[in-house]
Design a protein around this motif. Structure first.
Motif, PDB file in Angstrom:
ATOM      1  N   TYR A  20       0.841  -1.184   0.000  1.00 48.53           N
ATOM      2  CA  TYR A  20       0.000   0.000   0.000  1.00 48.53           C
ATOM      3  C   TYR A  20       0.881   1.240   0.000  1.00 48.53           C
ATOM      4  CZ  TYR A  20      -3.511  -3.379   1.404  1.00 48.53           C
ATOM      5  OH  TYR A  20      -4.338  -4.465   1.444  1.00 48.53           O
ATOM      6  N   GLY A  33      -9.039   0.449   0.140  1.00 52.58           N
ATOM      7  CA  GLY A  33      -7.695   0.682   0.653  1.00 52.58           C
ATOM      8  C   GLY A  33      -7.689   0.827   2.167  1.00 52.58           C
ATOM      9  N   PRO A  58      -3.785   0.424  -2.594  1.00 56.51           N
ATOM     10  CA  PRO A  58      -2.873  -0.643  -3.030  1.00 56.51           C
ATOM     11  C   PRO A  58      -2.088  -0.220  -4.271  1.00 56.51           C
ATOM     12  CG  PRO A  58      -5.095  -1.502  -2.704  1.00 56.51           C
ATOM     13  CD  PRO A  58      -5.181  -0.019  -2.585  1.00 56.51           C
ATOM     14  N   THR A  78      -6.804  -6.245   3.579  1.00 51.28           N
ATOM     15  CA  THR A  78      -6.377  -6.898   2.340  1.00 51.28           C
ATOM     16  C   THR A  78      -7.452  -7.856   1.840  1.00 51.28           C
ATOM     17  OG1 THR A  78      -4.050  -6.681   2.953  1.00 51.28           O
ATOM     18  CG2 THR A  78      -4.585  -8.331   1.280  1.00 51.28           C
TER      19      THR A  78
END
Length: 166
Positions: A48, A137, A54, A127
């Motif tokens: 990130y 994100g 990401p 994630t």
């Protein structure tokens, strides 16, 4: 030589709870990945940017590296917290307050260890959510978690150390 693998202090409630909480969070991270693994696409975020978006992707197998790294750090810090290290501080009251300082060192490392396990769990959670397209994100909460979660214990335990060491 680092010394014996015993802190040599009487552990109180918080001293016993922190390693257990940390271990439960690490195990929870593995379980979370296991539960959602098959639902994930083949490619997931692995890095990130500072904005939380990401910026690098890899095979979903890379997701296992997060709980694995969390476990290794947990075990390493747990080991370090239990090593009896000879203190050689340039302070007057170290000898008189040795037990207090040993307990303080143990608690400090265990608190940091637990916070780090929560950080790894949060990264894993986000994630997976990004992989499932439920999120885009890391949010600003993550930055607060990392900076305050690590800096506050360092500041608090440094003040507690100086209170008794000098």
């Amino acid at each position: 030589m680092l010394g014996k693998n015993k802190v040599g202090i009487k552990k109180e409630g918080i001293d016993k709870m922190m390693p257990i909480i940390g271990l439960l969070v690490v195990l929870g991270t593995f379980i979370y990945v296991f539960v959602f693994y098959k639902q994930l696409p083949d490619e997931i975020p692995i890095h990130y940017g500072l904005d939380g978006i990401p910026d690098d992707f890899d095979n979903k197998n890379a997701l296992w590296s997060i709980p694995l790294l969390s476990l290794l750090i947990y075990l390493g810090m747990n080991y370090l917290s239990n090593i009896q290290i000879p203190y050689n501080f340039a302070a007057k009251n170290v000898v008189q307050n040795a037990r207090y300082l040993k307990r303080l060192k143990y608690r400090f490392v265990q608190v940091l260890n637990t916070i780090i396990t929560f950080i790894f769990f949060y990264i894993t959670y986000k994630t997976v959510q990004i992989g499932l397209e439920n999120d885009t994100g890391l949010d600003s909460f993550f930055m607060y978690l990392v900076f305050l979660g690590l800096l506050v214990p360092i500041a608090v335990y440094t003040l507690l150390f100086f209170r008794k060491a000098f």
